[in-house]
Design a protein around this motif. Structure first.
Motif, PDB file in Angstrom:
ATOM      1  N   MET A   1      16.669 -28.432  21.267  1.00  0.00           N
ATOM      2  CA  MET A   1      17.714 -27.720  20.200  1.00  0.00           C
ATOM      3  C   MET A   1      17.438 -26.125  20.111  1.00  0.00           C
ATOM      4  SD  MET A   1      19.646 -30.348  19.829  1.00  0.00           S
ATOM      5  CE  MET A   1      20.749 -29.557  18.664  1.00  0.00           C
ATOM      6  N   THR A   2      16.543 -25.647  20.633  1.00  0.00           N
ATOM      7  CA  THR A   2      16.522 -24.068  20.564  1.00  0.00           C
ATOM      8  C   THR A   2      15.895 -23.631  21.962  1.00  0.00           C
ATOM      9  OG1 THR A   2      14.025 -24.184  20.016  1.00  0.00           O
ATOM     10  CG2 THR A   2      15.475 -23.945  18.128  1.00  0.00           C
ATOM     11  N   ARG A   3      16.215 -22.211  22.135  1.00  0.00           N
ATOM     12  CA  ARG A   3      15.915 -21.454  23.326  1.00  0.00           C
ATOM     13  C   ARG A   3      15.721 -20.095  22.957  1.00  0.00           C
ATOM     14  NH1 ARG A   3      19.424 -22.187  28.778  1.00  0.00           N
ATOM     15  NH2 ARG A   3      18.129 -24.123  28.781  1.00  0.00           N
ATOM     16  N   PRO A   4      14.620 -19.573  23.598  1.00  0.00           N
ATOM     17  CA  PRO A   4      14.156 -18.021  23.282  1.00  0.00           C
ATOM     18  C   PRO A   4      15.456 -17.082  23.594  1.00  0.00           C
ATOM     19  CG  PRO A   4      12.559 -19.273  24.312  1.00  0.00           C
ATOM     20  CD  PRO A   4      13.782 -20.104  24.759  1.00  0.00           C
ATOM     21  N   ASP A   5      15.663 -16.301  22.712  1.00  0.00           N
ATOM     22  CA  ASP A   5      16.816 -15.052  23.083  1.00  0.00           C
ATOM     23  C   ASP A   5      15.955 -14.010  23.999  1.00  0.00           C
ATOM     24  OD1 ASP A   5      15.650 -13.852  20.916  1.00  0.00           O
ATOM     25  OD2 ASP A   5      17.227 -14.238  19.579  1.00  0.00           O
ATOM     26  N   ALA A   6      16.709 -12.995  24.043  1.00  0.00           N
ATOM     27  CA  ALA A   6      16.195 -11.743  24.684  1.00  0.00           C
ATOM     28  C   ALA A   6      15.231 -11.025  23.672  1.00  0.00           C
ATOM     29  CB  ALA A   6      17.485 -10.792  24.964  1.00  0.00           C
ATOM     30  N   ASP A   7      15.148 -11.235  22.342  1.00  0.00           N
ATOM     31  CA  ASP A   7      14.477 -10.650  21.447  1.00  0.00           C
ATOM     32  C   ASP A   7      13.059 -11.236  21.354  1.00  0.00           C
ATOM     33  OD1 ASP A   7      16.180  -8.450  21.235  1.00  0.00           O
ATOM     34  OD2 ASP A   7      17.275  -9.121  19.890  1.00  0.00           O
ATOM     35  N   GLY A   8      12.899 -12.516  21.912  1.00  0.00           N
ATOM     36  CA  GLY A   8      12.008 -13.241  21.685  1.00  0.00           C
ATOM     37  C   GLY A   8      12.086 -14.263  20.601  1.00  0.00           C
ATOM     38  N   GLY A   9      13.015 -14.432  19.691  1.00  0.00           N
ATOM     39  CA  GLY A   9      13.180 -15.132  18.774  1.00  0.00           C
ATOM     40  C   GLY A   9      13.666 -16.485  19.417  1.00  0.00           C
ATOM     41  N   LEU A  10      14.041 -17.517  18.338  1.00  0.00           N
ATOM     42  CA  LEU A  10      14.720 -18.700  18.802  1.00  0.00           C
ATOM     43  C   LEU A  10      16.187 -18.900  18.428  1.00  0.00           C
ATOM     44  CD1 LEU A  10      11.830 -21.262  18.098  1.00  0.00           C
ATOM     45  CD2 LEU A  10      12.508 -20.424  20.428  1.00  0.00           C
ATOM     46  N   ARG A  11      16.900 -19.303  19.558  1.00  0.00           N
ATOM     47  CA  ARG A  11      18.423 -19.275  19.175  1.00  0.00           C
ATOM     48  C   ARG A  11      18.837 -20.789  19.225  1.00  0.00           C
ATOM     49  NH1 ARG A  11      22.726 -15.993  20.109  1.00  0.00           N
ATOM     50  NH2 ARG A  11      21.400 -14.173  21.014  1.00  0.00           N
ATOM     51  N   PRO A  12      19.629 -21.140  18.381  1.00  0.00           N
ATOM     52  CA  PRO A  12      20.034 -22.789  18.356  1.00  0.00           C
ATOM     53  C   PRO A  12      20.756 -22.788  19.957  1.00  0.00           C
ATOM     54  CG  PRO A  12      20.695 -21.896  16.564  1.00  0.00           C
ATOM     55  CD  PRO A  12      20.203 -20.586  17.199  1.00  0.00           C
ATOM     56  N   TYR A  13      20.390 -23.974  20.679  1.00  0.00           N
ATOM     57  CA  TYR A  13      20.654 -24.477  21.649  1.00  0.00           C
ATOM     58  C   TYR A  13      21.362 -25.569  21.964  1.00  0.00           C
ATOM     59  CZ  TYR A  13      20.371 -25.293  26.854  1.00  0.00           C
ATOM     60  OH  TYR A  13      20.853 -25.481  28.264  1.00  0.00           O
ATOM     61  N   GLY A  14      22.604 -25.926  22.229  1.00  0.00           N
ATOM     62  CA  GLY A  14      23.267 -27.084  22.155  1.00  0.00           C
ATOM     63  C   GLY A  14      23.415 -27.610  23.664  1.00  0.00           C
ATOM     64  N   GLY A  15      22.967 -27.042  25.058  1.00  0.00           N
ATOM     65  CA  GLY A  15      23.113 -27.250  26.328  1.00  0.00           C
ATOM     66  C   GLY A  15      22.255 -28.257  26.770  1.00  0.00           C
ATOM     67  N   HIS A  16      22.450 -28.598  27.968  1.00  0.00           N
ATOM     68  CA  HIS A  16      21.454 -29.789  28.647  1.00  0.00           C
ATOM     69  C   HIS A  16      20.240 -29.112  29.070  1.00  0.00           C
ATOM     70  CE1 HIS A  16      25.470 -31.928  29.844  1.00  0.00           C
ATOM     71  NE2 HIS A  16      25.466 -31.858  28.506  1.00  0.00           N
ATOM     72  N   THR A  17      19.546 -30.030  29.527  1.00  0.00           N
ATOM     73  CA  THR A  17      17.995 -29.620  30.308  1.00  0.00           C
ATOM     74  C   THR A  17      17.691 -30.264  31.551  1.00  0.00           C
ATOM     75  OG1 THR A  17      16.839 -31.541  29.318  1.00  0.00           O
ATOM     76  CG2 THR A  17      17.413 -29.802  27.786  1.00  0.00           C
ATOM     77  N   THR A  18      16.630 -30.100  32.067  1.00  0.00           N
ATOM     78  CA  THR A  18      16.162 -30.463  33.396  1.00  0.00           C
ATOM     79  C   THR A  18      15.068 -31.621  33.008  1.00  0.00           C
ATOM     80  OG1 THR A  18      14.548 -28.825  33.262  1.00  0.00           O
ATOM     81  CG2 THR A  18      16.506 -28.539  34.760  1.00  0.00           C
ATOM     82  N   ASN A  19      14.892 -31.819  31.864  1.00  0.00           N
ATOM     83  CA  ASN A  19      13.810 -33.052  31.353  1.00  0.00           C
ATOM     84  C   ASN A  19      14.328 -34.234  31.975  1.00  0.00           C
ATOM     85  OD1 ASN A  19      12.338 -31.335  29.824  1.00  0.00           O
ATOM     86  ND2 ASN A  19      13.666 -31.400  28.113  1.00  0.00           N
ATOM     87  N   PRO A  20      13.259 -35.190  32.344  1.00  0.00           N
ATOM     88  CA  PRO A  20      13.535 -36.545  32.681  1.00  0.00           C
ATOM     89  C   PRO A  20      14.023 -37.324  31.408  1.00  0.00           C
ATOM     90  CG  PRO A  20      11.188 -36.329  32.274  1.00  0.00           C
ATOM     91  CD  PRO A  20      11.915 -34.923  32.140  1.00  0.00           C
ATOM     92  N   VAL A  21      14.819 -38.367  32.053  1.00  0.00           N
ATOM     93  CA  VAL A  21      15.409 -39.386  31.054  1.00  0.00           C
ATOM     94  C   VAL A  21      14.630 -40.581  30.851  1.00  0.00           C
ATOM     95  CG1 VAL A  21      17.472 -38.038  31.103  1.00  0.00           C
ATOM     96  CG2 VAL A  21      17.015 -40.458  32.498  1.00  0.00           C
ATOM     97  N   PRO A  22      14.522 -41.458  29.723  1.00  0.00           N
ATOM     98  CA  PRO A  22      14.098 -42.592  29.604  1.00  0.00           C
ATOM     99  C   PRO A  22      14.789 -43.593  30.266  1.00  0.00           C
ATOM    100  CG  PRO A  22      13.950 -41.569  27.543  1.00  0.00           C
ATOM    101  CD  PRO A  22      14.821 -40.812  28.321  1.00  0.00           C
ATOM    102  N   LEU A  23      14.062 -44.760  30.784  1.00  0.00           N
ATOM    103  CA  LEU A  23      14.604 -46.103  31.192  1.00  0.00           C
ATOM    104  C   LEU A  23      13.908 -47.139  30.516  1.00  0.00           C
ATOM    105  CD1 LEU A  23      16.524 -46.730  34.515  1.00  0.00           C
ATOM    106  CD2 LEU A  23      14.855 -48.471  33.683  1.00  0.00           C
ATOM    107  N   VAL A  24      14.587 -47.901  30.039  1.00  0.00           N
ATOM    108  CA  VAL A  24      14.020 -49.094  29.377  1.00  0.00           C
ATOM    109  C   VAL A  24      14.819 -50.498  29.718  1.00  0.00           C
ATOM    110  CG1 VAL A  24      13.333 -50.132  27.225  1.00  0.00           C
ATOM    111  CG2 VAL A  24      13.481 -47.775  27.344  1.00  0.00           C
ATOM    112  N   TYR A  25      13.879 -51.255  30.116  1.00  0.00           N
ATOM    113  CA  TYR A  25      14.232 -52.679  30.611  1.00  0.00           C
ATOM    114  C   TYR A  25      14.205 -53.851  29.588  1.00  0.00           C
ATOM    115  CZ  TYR A  25      14.476 -57.262  32.911  1.00  0.00           C
ATOM    116  OH  TYR A  25      14.515 -58.588  33.294  1.00  0.00           O
TER     117      TYR A  25
END
Length: 507
Positions: free
Chosen positions: A439-463
């Motif tokens: 939910m955050t991403r670094p900005d150009a100044d090195g601080g953290l900016r709120p982030y509402g975008g998608h990611t490249t992380n894997p997703v869970p699968l449960v059976y």
């Protein structure tokens, strides 16, 4: 039908996996039902981004490609990848239709208008494609190119629009052609809720130069609360004259490669400009009412789960709120808008407006009721449902609201699994892409900016096995992708994967 062969495929939209931390809304949320399922039932992580699903390497996943690959049972070269291949091979520059249109504009002295999202989020568009189109227009001698820039703030961090507008102007300077004519927030230009007032405001700015007058593109961003809601703004010159209106004999090229959010605007512009003899093209194929020729066509997604269910005569019920309804129907079915005889589509709507921050539960209770009702029916082999909350609320960038959305989703999963147990069904839970786990991403100044975008992380699968089905123990295969979901579902229904599927069952 064997009772244990019936099931529920539950897509938790935006349910990604990342280590716990303050930016991970899912690890911060109290999710006892999902946590216990992951701990006690067979579970694994599957890839939902990049080459695993048919995207460019390192590209974040999205709901459209996620559901398409879940349904197809194989990676599908996504429109963004197909466009990029056309650029890299030089095929786009040699495209007969594009060359014909550019030659006509050069001969008649008319202008080319490029309309699209200006960011590198790769969900709906990529600003680098604009660079190539400007180069092609310049080399073809098109006398004027007007850029109608749609600001993002959703697929990329909010507050980043100024940097992308600067990049567009840099691309124009490099090509020796192109000027920004309008700046419009995606909340107006990419509405797909049917709000024609929003679409109309964007359309009038592009077609007629009607909007907030500004001297420079960056001025449109002054004082705005979000890149998403930049009001339709028009660059004006002396005596408030907007030079970039769409004139008689001009051409429009829509640069988004994804259809769903641009098509409402595209249809509106085609209708509004009918008397101006305007040529209209799109970079990729759109699902518009108007016939808009694409420069790059789609991959074939036939032979997927929907076709296999139809072939075996297995009835399915598809359930989702309006935000994700097309994903469990049209996209899961391989961008096929037929409603098959063995399908039922249930679109959930509510009376309350979609204020996601204040109502992170959305209409989830109605979704759960519909899933439970369908699960009780003996004639239904498969219930497919999308729980949209984690993704839709996550896109607001509001971490606290997203935590609440995750907790509502967890309670819904608990209710659905209880109903599955009562009706003798198995449940397969899977994310379609990551979102709320970052939910955050670094900005150009090195601080953290709120982030509402998608990611490249894997997703869970449960059976979650049916009470009298396969053993509750055991493991799922590792190193899976979303392409393995359809073969797994078919295996649980007692059928082999379809001939077109390259995915494998994870059981």
């Amino acid at each position: 039908m064997n009772l244990a062969s019936r099931g529920i495929l539950l897509v938790l939209d935006g349910w990604g996996h990342a280590p716990p931390g303050p930016a991970n809304a899912l690890s911060r949320a109290a999710m006892p039902d999902i946590d216990s399922l992951i701990a006690e039932r067979p579970s694994t992580l599957v890839q939902a981004s990049g080459e695993a699903v048919g995207l460019l390497p390192g590209t974040v996943g999205n709901s459209e490609i996620g559901h398409m690959v879940i349904g197809a049972g194989r990676p599908l070269p996504y429109d963004s990848l197909l466009v990029q291949r056309q650029i890299e091979t030089g095929a786009l520059a040699d495209h007969p239709l594009l060359n014909e249109v550019c030659a006509k504009l050069a001969a008649t002295g008319r202008a080319l208008h490029l309309v699209g999202l200006c960011s590198d989020g790769q969900i709906h568009a990529h600003v680098d494609h604009l660079r190539e189109l400007l180069r092609i227009a310049a080399s073809s001698g098109v006398p004027a190119v007007w850029i109608h820039a749609i600001t993002d703030g959703r697929d990329v961090g909010d507050g980043t629009a100024a940097g992308y507008l600067d990049l567009v102007e840099k691309f124009a300077a490099e090509a020796g052609t192109g000027r920004i004519a309008t700046v419009i927030g995606r909340g107006y230009a990419l509405d797909k809720s049917g709000d024609l007032e929003l679409t109309g405001a964007a359309m009038r700015a592009i077609a007629d130069g009607v909007g907030v007058g500004v001297a420079r593109a960056r001025d449109a961003l002054d004082g705005q609360r979000s890149d998403v809601w930049v009001p339709p703004s028009v660059i004006v010159e002396a005596e408030d004259t907007p030079p970039g209106v769409v004139g008689q004999g001009d051409a429009i090229l829509f640069t988004n490669f994804r259809s769903d959010r641009i098509q409402q605007l595209a249809d509106a512009l085609v209708t509004h400009l009918a008397a101006r003899d305007v040529t209209v093209l799109s970079l990729a194929r759109y699902d518009t009412r108007a016939a808009i020729p694409p420069l790059v066509d789609r991959a074939d997604a036939s032979g997927g789960l929907a076709d296999e269910l139809e072939r075996h005569g297995l009835r399915s019920v598809r359930i989702a709120e309006g935000e994700k309804f097309e994903h469990v129907t049209y996209y899961l079915n391989g961008r096929d808008d037929r409603v098959r005889a063995v399908e039922e589509h249930v679109r959930i709507t509510g009376d309350d407006p979609p204020d996601y921050r204040s109502r992170p539960e959305m209409n989830l209770p109605l979704v759960v009721d519909a899933v439970t009702e369908a699960a009780r029916r003996a004639d239904v082999a498969l219930v497919v449902a999308n729980l949209a909350n984690i993704d839709v609320v996550g896109h607001t960038g509001d971490a606290e609201a997203t935590v609440a959305a995750a907790e509502h989703t967890d309670a819904a999963v608990g209710r659905i699994c209880a109903a599955a147990g009562e009706t003798g069904r198995w449940v397969l839970l899977v994310g379609d892409h990551g979102n709320a786990e970052q939910m955050t991403r670094p900005d150009a100044d090195g601080g953290l900016r709120p982030y509402g975008g998608h990611t490249t992380n894997p997703v869970p699968l449960v059976y979650v096995p049916a009470p009298h089905g396969r053993s509750a123990g055991g493991e799922l295969k590792s190193e899976g992708t979303l392409a393995d979901v359809a073969p797994t579902v078919l295996a649980l229904l007692g059928h082999p994967p379809g001939a077109a599927m390259t995915g494998r069952s994870l059981l």
